[in-house]
Design a protein around this motif. Sequence first.
Motif, PDB file in Angstrom:
ATOM      1  N   TYR A 159       0.881  -1.120   0.010  1.00  0.00           N
ATOM      2  CA  TYR A 159      -0.073   0.204   0.006  1.00  0.00           C
ATOM      3  C   TYR A 159       1.114   1.336   0.069  1.00  0.00           C
ATOM      4  N   THR A 160       0.368   2.341  -0.446  1.00  0.00           N
ATOM      5  CA  THR A 160       1.015   3.614  -0.233  1.00  0.00           C
ATOM      6  C   THR A 160       0.355   4.313   0.930  1.00  0.00           C
ATOM      7  N   HIS A 161       1.067   4.752   1.922  1.00  0.00           N
ATOM      8  CA  HIS A 161       0.852   5.352   3.131  1.00  0.00           C
ATOM      9  C   HIS A 161       0.642   6.900   2.925  1.00  0.00           C
ATOM     10  N   THR A 162      -0.785   7.100   2.978  1.00  0.00           N
ATOM     11  CA  THR A 162      -1.183   8.486   2.748  1.00  0.00           C
ATOM     12  C   THR A 162      -0.663   9.467   3.827  1.00  0.00           C
ATOM     13  N   GLY A 163      -0.708   9.105   5.007  1.00  0.00           N
ATOM     14  CA  GLY A 163      -0.210   9.892   6.086  1.00  0.00           C
ATOM     15  C   GLY A 163       1.292  10.057   6.217  1.00  0.00           C
ATOM     16  N   ARG A 164       1.855   9.095   5.559  1.00  0.00           N
ATOM     17  CA  ARG A 164       3.467   9.498   5.412  1.00  0.00           C
ATOM     18  C   ARG A 164       3.725  10.619   4.333  1.00  0.00           C
ATOM     19  N   ALA A 165       2.784  10.720   3.052  1.00  0.00           N
ATOM     20  CA  ALA A 165       2.864  11.712   2.163  1.00  0.00           C
ATOM     21  C   ALA A 165       2.438  12.877   2.358  1.00  0.00           C
ATOM     22  N   VAL A 166       1.528  12.876   3.223  1.00  0.00           N
ATOM     23  CA  VAL A 166       0.819  14.319   3.548  1.00  0.00           C
ATOM     24  C   VAL A 166       1.842  14.887   4.750  1.00  0.00           C
ATOM     25  N   VAL A 207      -2.402  10.547  13.635  1.00  0.00           N
ATOM     26  CA  VAL A 207      -1.347   9.824  12.476  1.00  0.00           C
ATOM     27  C   VAL A 207      -0.259  10.821  12.212  1.00  0.00           C
ATOM     28  N   MET A 208      -0.339  12.209  12.184  1.00  0.00           N
ATOM     29  CA  MET A 208       0.661  13.127  11.806  1.00  0.00           C
ATOM     30  C   MET A 208       1.663  13.083  12.691  1.00  0.00           C
ATOM     31  N   ARG A 209       1.298  12.951  13.844  1.00  0.00           N
ATOM     32  CA  ARG A 209       2.253  13.085  15.235  1.00  0.00           C
ATOM     33  C   ARG A 209       3.096  11.822  15.042  1.00  0.00           C
ATOM     34  N   GLY A 210       2.402  10.592  14.452  1.00  0.00           N
ATOM     35  CA  GLY A 210       3.293   9.219  14.495  1.00  0.00           C
ATOM     36  C   GLY A 210       4.248   9.483  13.526  1.00  0.00           C
ATOM     37  N   PHE A 211       4.378  10.500  12.516  1.00  0.00           N
ATOM     38  CA  PHE A 211       5.483  10.720  11.644  1.00  0.00           C
ATOM     39  C   PHE A 211       6.320  11.831  12.049  1.00  0.00           C
ATOM     40  N   GLY A 212       6.173  12.433  13.289  1.00  0.00           N
ATOM     41  CA  GLY A 212       6.934  13.252  13.726  1.00  0.00           C
ATOM     42  C   GLY A 212       6.546  14.795  13.602  1.00  0.00           C
ATOM     43  N   ALA A 398     -18.647   0.596  -4.106  1.00  0.00           N
ATOM     44  CA  ALA A 398     -17.574   1.405  -3.303  1.00  0.00           C
ATOM     45  C   ALA A 398     -17.279   2.501  -4.274  1.00  0.00           C
ATOM     46  N   ALA A 399     -17.025   3.651  -3.592  1.00  0.00           N
ATOM     47  CA  ALA A 399     -16.411   4.959  -4.108  1.00  0.00           C
ATOM     48  C   ALA A 399     -14.989   5.035  -3.193  1.00  0.00           C
ATOM     49  N   TRP A 400     -13.993   5.058  -4.450  1.00  0.00           N
ATOM     50  CA  TRP A 400     -12.589   5.106  -4.232  1.00  0.00           C
ATOM     51  C   TRP A 400     -12.178   6.655  -3.966  1.00  0.00           C
ATOM     52  N   GLY A 401     -11.260   7.062  -2.999  1.00  0.00           N
ATOM     53  CA  GLY A 401     -10.667   8.195  -2.844  1.00  0.00           C
ATOM     54  C   GLY A 401      -9.208   8.006  -3.148  1.00  0.00           C
ATOM     55  N   LEU A 402      -8.757   8.896  -3.885  1.00  0.00           N
ATOM     56  CA  LEU A 402      -7.208   8.736  -4.070  1.00  0.00           C
ATOM     57  C   LEU A 402      -6.728  10.052  -4.017  1.00  0.00           C
ATOM     58  N   PHE A 403      -5.758  10.117  -2.986  1.00  0.00           N
ATOM     59  CA  PHE A 403      -5.069  11.063  -2.499  1.00  0.00           C
ATOM     60  C   PHE A 403      -3.869  11.511  -3.371  1.00  0.00           C
ATOM     61  N   TYR A 404      -3.612  12.855  -3.432  1.00  0.00           N
ATOM     62  CA  TYR A 404      -2.389  13.205  -4.100  1.00  0.00           C
ATOM     63  C   TYR A 404      -1.853  14.451  -3.446  1.00  0.00           C
ATOM     64  N   THR A 405      -0.494  14.687  -3.219  1.00  0.00           N
ATOM     65  CA  THR A 405       0.083  15.826  -2.754  1.00  0.00           C
ATOM     66  C   THR A 405       1.285  16.474  -3.864  1.00  0.00           C
ATOM     67  N   ALA A 410      -0.623   9.468  -3.372  1.00  0.00           N
ATOM     68  CA  ALA A 410      -0.390   9.387  -1.945  1.00  0.00           C
ATOM     69  C   ALA A 410      -1.305   8.401  -1.305  1.00  0.00           C
ATOM     70  N   GLY A 411      -1.792   7.408  -2.144  1.00  0.00           N
ATOM     71  CA  GLY A 411      -2.369   6.262  -1.595  1.00  0.00           C
ATOM     72  C   GLY A 411      -3.989   6.449  -1.670  1.00  0.00           C
TER      73      GLY A 411
END
Length: 441
Positions: A159-166, A207-212, A398-405, A410-411
């Motif tokens: 998978y692509t981790h959206t939180g990490r990308a954001v 989630v954001m705090r989990g990435f520092g 299902a409705a899919w949500g595709l994230f981008y940065t 971004a997952g």
Amino acid sequence: MVDRVTELYNKESLLDGSPLPTIMTEVERDPQLANWTGSYLSRPLFVERREIEAFADDVLALFDVITSLPERLFGGDLDAYCAALSIDEGRKKLITRLGGTTPPRYGRADMYHDGTSFKLLETGIASEVGGADRAGAIPRALLEAAPFAEFAERHGLGYTHTGRAVAGALAGAGAAVAGGREPVVALLEGPGGLANYASHWNTFRDVMRGFGLDFHVAEIGDLTFPGGKPHLSGRPVDVILRCFTVEEIMGDPHGADLVEPVFRAHEDGRVVLFTPMESNLFANKACLALLSDPRHHDSFTAAERELIDRVLPWTRSLKDADAELLAYCRTHREELILKPNAFYGGVGVIAGWTTPQEEWNRAVTAAVADGAIVQRRVVPRSEPVVNPRTGEVEDWQAAWGLFYTPGGYAGAYARAVPAFESPVIGVTAYKNTRTAGVLHY
């Protein structure tokens, strides 16, 4: 057409004693997701990595086309562009306060898979979109559960981790402002907004705090501005993740006073507003009608026209619609769906196939004045799911949500409802909507 890994997963889920039907209980107990109050689908969704990444490339290419529309179609005249999108004078003044600049690539594109390919429903060019908290955290939690991890290893799932990308995008945005220290990020809701969205944004915070990231959740009215620099509880803020909307600011009697110091701080380089209000110039659904309308085809290259035709269903604006288009809409009710331009989450959507003819005719007439769009219906493919209580296989959609940065794809995650139970698939639109993680192979 059912995805092949879905078939394998369901086959194993139906075996006596299989732990897979109840594996989502591991996700529900995950500390990073504990604040979220919604419900999960009992399995994740699966997609070929090559397919979803190729669609992400299409979404990003379309982002560039959409953000060029004022120049391409209106010679850079933002007044004419806003008029075409039915953006009134007050909203236009707020949205273009920072000059009408092109926003950074950030948002969540929503799409259906029709059994053959993905079809785009909305580009979601906005920083207030939800789901980024769960998009990476659900598959991460699943892969930490031994029974699922074993299945994933056998079938090459990732998978692509959206939180990490954001988190990376926000840290990068704040680097120039923070002066060498770690940037402080504040997610800001509109006045009173946390009453409805605290559980969503607090999950995102974890989630954001989990990435520092030094990440906080508040409302815009909680800021102070000593020396023109935004502060939150005495702490300087370097990046504002804007989750307050145009409607929230316009609807509050003090909205303009609350947001103006943020604009000035952004202009002075004291904070990064991520994303600026200008995102709303391009999140408007009427942009899709401008892409789809054959009257504008000459404004696009052959490759861009092929892209638009490939990913976007037939879409038209009903603003100033002629008699031919209105007659088509009334005659083809069961194939069409009406959507207001500026709302999200399914608000105001009217599906022709669930609406009596006379009521539909009235809605089409009203949509001319409101400037809504009409779009050809896309029927999402079946997503068979094993019910963990009954052991029966049930059809969902299902409705899919595709994230981008700014860094690209971004997952993804998905929302699902029992098949044909609701014409709109969304957590805020229908109470039986469930959230699902997405893994690729």
